[in-house]
Write a protein that holds these residues in place. Structure first.
Motif, PDB file in Angstrom:
ATOM      1  N   LEU A  37       0.780  -1.209   0.084  1.00 61.31           N
ATOM      2  CA  LEU A  37       0.067   0.030   0.175  1.00 61.31           C
ATOM      3  C   LEU A  37       0.966   1.418   0.037  1.00 61.31           C
ATOM      4  CD1 LEU A  37      -2.860  -0.947   2.423  1.00 61.31           C
ATOM      5  CD2 LEU A  37      -3.034  -0.769  -0.114  1.00 61.31           C
ATOM      6  N   LEU A  38       2.113   1.230   0.536  1.00 59.46           N
ATOM      7  CA  LEU A  38       2.845   2.159   0.528  1.00 59.46           C
ATOM      8  C   LEU A  38       3.676   2.451  -0.765  1.00 59.46           C
ATOM      9  CD1 LEU A  38       4.154   1.796   4.077  1.00 59.46           C
ATOM     10  CD2 LEU A  38       2.799   3.508   3.449  1.00 59.46           C
ATOM     11  N   GLY A  95       3.463   5.740  -2.798  1.00 57.83           N
ATOM     12  CA  GLY A  95       3.809   7.237  -2.264  1.00 57.83           C
ATOM     13  C   GLY A  95       5.376   7.088  -1.874  1.00 57.83           C
ATOM     14  N   THR A 111       9.985  -0.022   1.586  1.00 59.37           N
ATOM     15  CA  THR A 111       8.749   0.422   2.527  1.00 59.37           C
ATOM     16  C   THR A 111       8.667  -0.454   3.811  1.00 59.37           C
ATOM     17  OG1 THR A 111       7.314  -0.836   1.283  1.00 59.37           O
ATOM     18  CG2 THR A 111       7.562   1.712   0.698  1.00 59.37           C
ATOM     19  N   GLU A 116      -5.399  11.135   9.455  1.00 52.58           N
ATOM     20  CA  GLU A 116      -4.082  11.630   8.610  1.00 52.58           C
ATOM     21  C   GLU A 116      -3.143  12.180   9.342  1.00 52.58           C
ATOM     22  OE1 GLU A 116      -3.288  14.583   4.880  1.00 52.58           O
ATOM     23  OE2 GLU A 116      -5.384  13.901   5.401  1.00 52.58           O
ATOM     24  N   VAL A 162       4.341   9.224   7.773  1.00 50.23           N
ATOM     25  CA  VAL A 162       3.995   8.635   6.694  1.00 50.23           C
ATOM     26  C   VAL A 162       3.831  10.092   5.743  1.00 50.23           C
ATOM     27  CG1 VAL A 162       1.986   7.784   5.241  1.00 50.23           C
ATOM     28  CG2 VAL A 162       2.475   6.719   7.679  1.00 50.23           C
ATOM     29  N   ASN A 192       0.759   9.012   0.764  1.00 51.62           N
ATOM     30  CA  ASN A 192       0.309   7.862   1.484  1.00 51.62           C
ATOM     31  C   ASN A 192      -0.631   7.909   2.441  1.00 51.62           C
ATOM     32  OD1 ASN A 192       1.503   5.666  -0.066  1.00 51.62           O
ATOM     33  ND2 ASN A 192       3.711   5.984   1.095  1.00 51.62           N
ATOM     34  N   CYS A 193      -0.779   9.281   2.989  1.00 52.88           N
ATOM     35  CA  CYS A 193      -1.761   9.485   3.905  1.00 52.88           C
ATOM     36  C   CYS A 193      -3.191   9.365   3.263  1.00 52.88           C
ATOM     37  CB  CYS A 193      -1.721  10.650   4.675  1.00 52.88           C
ATOM     38  SG  CYS A 193      -0.126  10.812   6.014  1.00 52.88           S
ATOM     39  N   LEU A 200      -3.637   7.971   0.448  1.00 51.10           N
ATOM     40  CA  LEU A 200      -4.207   6.687  -0.026  1.00 51.10           C
ATOM     41  C   LEU A 200      -4.667   5.578   1.068  1.00 51.10           C
ATOM     42  CD1 LEU A 200      -4.032   4.520  -2.394  1.00 51.10           C
ATOM     43  CD2 LEU A 200      -1.742   4.037  -1.702  1.00 51.10           C
ATOM     44  N   LEU A 201      -3.911   5.541   2.091  1.00 50.11           N
ATOM     45  CA  LEU A 201      -4.318   4.778   3.264  1.00 50.11           C
ATOM     46  C   LEU A 201      -5.699   5.270   3.784  1.00 50.11           C
ATOM     47  CD1 LEU A 201      -0.990   4.463   5.335  1.00 50.11           C
ATOM     48  CD2 LEU A 201      -1.939   2.708   3.482  1.00 50.11           C
TER      49      LEU A 201
END
Length: 267
Positions: free
Chosen positions: A54-55, A58, A64, A86, A94, A98-99, A101-102
């Motif tokens: 998932l990372l 970004g 990662t 976030e 992070v 990526n914030c 995206l997660l």
């Protein structure tokens, strides 16, 4: 020196051209993880490996895995990482991309858990209504009374039977009713049936109703309409109190039909 050793020395440079791993950097690691997912499915990955992947978007050029493990240590679980705010993710190291995206993952999971929109039958025209009745009521017994619960776009929510007790053709002939008799009917089966229909309409969040009677064989459609008059009038009187509209009461018999609204009988 021409011997086996000389031949071996000549072969060594050729062997070095085929390394054991195609890549020892992050790109090779990512390729192998993608291969695992394609071959074995995401269930073959550990939680930190799922978080690693998932990372990836970004963090394009860096391993990662350390960040994924650090996040799991910090928040305690994969679910906690994905459910973190976030601000909390930024504080844990992070990056902004990526914030975002997660933060999408829980929303996607909620969306996938929501049933798809139901394709509802449109009852918004006479042709649609009559076609629906022809299709769905052909095998029902004469005397049956149905109620169609509709939404604000005249799409069918439910089609349900009304209990026949006290609402048969013989029990209500549409005769003139004295005030005393009308008061006595407050606890009659007609009133109970109307109350049940309106309670069901509230439960379904229905905006409108259409009731359909399959006429008794011994009754003409017009006579059946007269027999149902008390029931229809009770619905007309009480439905608006709950912001529910009675569109019509339809009587069907062997392909013929009558509409209370079109006939204008006590509407």
């Amino acid at each position: 020196m021409d011997g086996p050793l000389r031949e071996e020395k000549r072969a060594r440079p050729e062997a070095r051209k085929a390394p054991i791993f195609p890549s020892t950097g992050p790109s090779g690691h990512r390729q192998r993880m993608r291969w695992r997912v394609l071959q074995r499915g995401a269930s073959s990955l550990a939680d930190y490996e799922i978080l690693e992947m998932l990372l990836f978007p970004g963090v394009p050029r860096r391993d990662t895995k350390p960040l994924a493990k650090a996040l799991l240590n910090h928040f305690g679980s994969l679910a906690a990482v994905l459910g973190a705010s976030e601000d909390a993710l930024r504080a844990a190291g992070v990056g902004p991309a990526n914030c975002k995206l997660l933060g999408l993952v829980p929303s996607i999971a909620d969306r996938m858990g929501t049933p798809d929109s139901v394709c509802r039958t449109d009852i918004g025209s006479w042709d649609n209504l009559l076609a629906y009745c022809d299709t769905h009521y052909a095998g029902l017994p004469a005397g049956s009374l149905r109620v169609l619960f509709l939404d604000s776009r005249n799409q069918l929510l439910e089609d349900e039977a009304v209990p026949a007790d006290g609402l048969t053709a013989e029990s209500a002939r549409g005769q003139m009713v004295s005030p005393a008799l009308e008061k006595a009917q407050q606890d009659s089966p007609v009133r109970q049936a109307v109350a049940g229909i309106l309670q069901r309409a509230l439960a379904l969040h229905a905006s409108a109703l259409i009731t359909v009677r399959l006429a008794e064989p011994s009754f003409t459609p017009d006579r059946q309409m007269a027999a149902d008059s008390l029931f229809v009038q009770a619905l007309l009187k009480n439905a608006p109190l709950l912001t529910v509209e009675l569109h019509d009461h339809l009587v069907l018999q062997n392909g013929a039909w009558r509409s209370f609204r079109l006939v204008g009988q006590d509407w």
